[in-house]
Design a protein around this motif. Structure first.
Motif, PDB file in Angstrom:
ATOM      1  N   GLN A  86     -22.532 -40.778 -26.138  1.00 16.63           N
ATOM      2  CA  GLN A  86     -21.387 -40.504 -25.256  1.00 16.63           C
ATOM      3  C   GLN A  86     -20.968 -41.771 -24.509  1.00 16.63           C
ATOM      4  O   GLN A  86     -19.781 -42.057 -24.375  1.00 16.63           O
ATOM      5  CB  GLN A  86     -21.744 -39.416 -24.244  1.00 16.63           C
ATOM      6  CG  GLN A  86     -21.724 -38.014 -24.821  1.00 16.63           C
ATOM      7  CD  GLN A  86     -20.343 -37.396 -24.760  1.00 16.63           C
ATOM      8  OE1 GLN A  86     -19.752 -37.242 -23.699  1.00 16.63           O
ATOM      9  NE2 GLN A  86     -19.823 -37.042 -25.917  1.00 16.63           N
ATOM     10  N   LEU A  87     -21.940 -42.524 -24.044  1.00 18.15           N
ATOM     11  CA  LEU A  87     -21.631 -43.779 -23.359  1.00 18.15           C
ATOM     12  C   LEU A  87     -20.974 -44.778 -24.303  1.00 18.15           C
ATOM     13  O   LEU A  87     -20.050 -45.497 -23.917  1.00 18.15           O
ATOM     14  CB  LEU A  87     -22.902 -44.390 -22.768  1.00 18.15           C
ATOM     15  CG  LEU A  87     -23.404 -43.777 -21.460  1.00 18.15           C
ATOM     16  CD1 LEU A  87     -24.738 -44.398 -21.077  1.00 18.15           C
ATOM     17  CD2 LEU A  87     -22.393 -43.969 -20.343  1.00 18.15           C
ATOM     18  N   ASP A 129     -35.982 -41.093 -16.071  1.00 21.07           N
ATOM     19  CA  ASP A 129     -35.342 -42.189 -15.329  1.00 21.07           C
ATOM     20  C   ASP A 129     -33.902 -41.825 -14.978  1.00 21.07           C
ATOM     21  O   ASP A 129     -33.437 -42.071 -13.857  1.00 21.07           O
ATOM     22  CB  ASP A 129     -35.337 -43.479 -16.157  1.00 21.07           C
ATOM     23  CG  ASP A 129     -36.719 -44.078 -16.328  1.00 21.07           C
ATOM     24  OD1 ASP A 129     -37.563 -43.903 -15.420  1.00 21.07           O
ATOM     25  OD2 ASP A 129     -36.953 -44.715 -17.370  1.00 21.07           O
ATOM     26  N   ILE A 130     -33.204 -41.247 -15.940  1.00 25.57           N
ATOM     27  CA  ILE A 130     -31.801 -40.860 -15.721  1.00 25.57           C
ATOM     28  C   ILE A 130     -31.723 -39.738 -14.693  1.00 25.57           C
ATOM     29  O   ILE A 130     -30.865 -39.751 -13.799  1.00 25.57           O
ATOM     30  CB  ILE A 130     -31.150 -40.432 -17.053  1.00 25.57           C
ATOM     31  CG1 ILE A 130     -31.155 -41.602 -18.044  1.00 25.57           C
ATOM     32  CG2 ILE A 130     -29.722 -39.921 -16.825  1.00 25.57           C
ATOM     33  CD1 ILE A 130     -30.800 -41.223 -19.464  1.00 25.57           C
ATOM     34  N   ILE A 131     -32.628 -38.776 -14.804  1.00 21.38           N
ATOM     35  CA  ILE A 131     -32.683 -37.658 -13.851  1.00 21.38           C
ATOM     36  C   ILE A 131     -32.902 -38.173 -12.427  1.00 21.38           C
ATOM     37  O   ILE A 131     -32.215 -37.758 -11.488  1.00 21.38           O
ATOM     38  CB  ILE A 131     -33.805 -36.672 -14.251  1.00 21.38           C
ATOM     39  CG1 ILE A 131     -33.403 -35.902 -15.517  1.00 21.38           C
ATOM     40  CG2 ILE A 131     -34.118 -35.700 -13.112  1.00 21.38           C
ATOM     41  CD1 ILE A 131     -34.543 -35.148 -16.164  1.00 21.38           C
ATOM     42  N   ASN A 132     -33.843 -39.092 -12.273  1.00 23.35           N
ATOM     43  CA  ASN A 132     -34.140 -39.643 -10.946  1.00 23.35           C
ATOM     44  C   ASN A 132     -32.971 -40.445 -10.396  1.00 23.35           C
ATOM     45  O   ASN A 132     -32.659 -40.372  -9.203  1.00 23.35           O
ATOM     46  CB  ASN A 132     -35.396 -40.516 -11.001  1.00 23.35           C
ATOM     47  CG  ASN A 132     -36.650 -39.703 -11.265  1.00 23.35           C
ATOM     48  OD1 ASN A 132     -36.715 -38.521 -10.937  1.00 23.35           O
ATOM     49  ND2 ASN A 132     -37.653 -40.323 -11.873  1.00 23.35           N
ATOM     50  N   ALA A 145     -27.059 -42.859 -16.363  1.00 20.19           N
ATOM     51  CA  ALA A 145     -27.579 -43.378 -17.634  1.00 20.19           C
ATOM     52  C   ALA A 145     -27.093 -44.802 -17.885  1.00 20.19           C
ATOM     53  O   ALA A 145     -27.857 -45.659 -18.346  1.00 20.19           O
ATOM     54  CB  ALA A 145     -27.140 -42.461 -18.779  1.00 20.19           C
ATOM     55  N   LEU A 146     -25.835 -45.053 -17.564  1.00 16.15           N
ATOM     56  CA  LEU A 146     -25.281 -46.400 -17.715  1.00 16.15           C
ATOM     57  C   LEU A 146     -26.072 -47.404 -16.879  1.00 16.15           C
ATOM     58  O   LEU A 146     -26.429 -48.490 -17.355  1.00 16.15           O
ATOM     59  CB  LEU A 146     -23.810 -46.401 -17.295  1.00 16.15           C
ATOM     60  CG  LEU A 146     -23.059 -47.732 -17.370  1.00 16.15           C
ATOM     61  CD1 LEU A 146     -23.002 -48.244 -18.793  1.00 16.15           C
ATOM     62  CD2 LEU A 146     -21.644 -47.572 -16.817  1.00 16.15           C
ATOM     63  N   ASN A 147     -26.382 -47.030 -15.652  1.00 18.90           N
ATOM     64  CA  ASN A 147     -27.174 -47.901 -14.778  1.00 18.90           C
ATOM     65  C   ASN A 147     -28.562 -48.168 -15.366  1.00 18.90           C
ATOM     66  O   ASN A 147     -29.038 -49.309 -15.380  1.00 18.90           O
ATOM     67  CB  ASN A 147     -27.320 -47.265 -13.390  1.00 18.90           C
ATOM     68  CG  ASN A 147     -26.016 -47.228 -12.634  1.00 18.90           C
ATOM     69  OD1 ASN A 147     -25.137 -48.043 -12.857  1.00 18.90           O
ATOM     70  ND2 ASN A 147     -25.874 -46.259 -11.734  1.00 18.90           N
TER      71      ASN A 147
END
Length: 201
Positions: free
Chosen positions: A61-62, A36-39, A20-22
């Protein structure tokens, strides 16, 4: 099915947060989808919802923990040699921050401004960011007050706000231009910051 260990759960959760950060750093919060995060994490949709209810929860959370994930928090942990002047202490902090500015570091810095932008729409995020901002302010305030206990409070607050605006403004500039600072230019900026610090001596 065997029960997952606590370490394995933490590892999976961190994998999701790193992905997710990326994605948030690259695309921004609004343009990033859960898919997108899943991939990016190479996991199933069912797995991500085992740990997080929504994209917003991942983002929150981030906001709480991204410094720890990217080792940003260590930047402001300083011990000064005995006899350092106030200017020497403040310029040491400045150097410690600037020395961390790599291309990767600046890429991750983009998400900090995403946090501030989205905080106007997410009340819980706004409180997180205010708390973090106050912590950063207090680090510089403490250094100054320990040196000059009787400093005028209005001057102190004005200086600290100006100090961090220089840091944040430069980061915004270099992030938006996807470039590292020019060393000669940073030498001149450092000289100006040092002059600013000397006002408090």
């Amino acid at each position: 099915m065997p029960k997952l260990s606590e370490d394995k759960k933490i590892e999976r959760k961190k994998k999701i947060l790193t992905a997710a950060l990326n994605e948030f750093s690259e695309k921004g919060y609004s343009a990033t989808s859960v898919d997108d995060i899943i991939n990016n994490a190479n996991i199933s949709k069912g797995l991500i919802y085992t740990y997080f209810k929504s994209k917003e929860e991942i983002f929150l959370q981030l906001a709480e923990y991204w410094e720890e994930m990217t080792d940003q928090r260590t930047v402001l942990n300083f011990e000064f040699p005995k006899g350092f002047t106030l200017t020497e202490k403040l310029i040491t902090v400045w150097d410690g921050i600037v020395d961390t500015w790599t291309l990767e570091n600046l890429q991750f810095a983009r998400i900090q401004f995403e946090f501030w932008f989205e905080s106007s729409k997410i009340p819980q995020l706004k409180e997180i960011m205010k708390k973090k901002s106050n912590t950063s302010f207090q680090i510089i305030e403490k250094i100054i007050v320990e040196h000059s206990p009787s400093i005028d409070r209005n001057l102190l607050q004005a200086f600290v706000r100006l100090w961090w605006s220089q840091v944040d403004g430069l980061v915004i500039y270099y992030v938006s231009h996807s470039k590292l600072p020019d060393p000669k230019e940073m030498e001149n900026i450092r000289r100006l910051i040092k002059k600013m610090c000397e006002i408090l001596e």
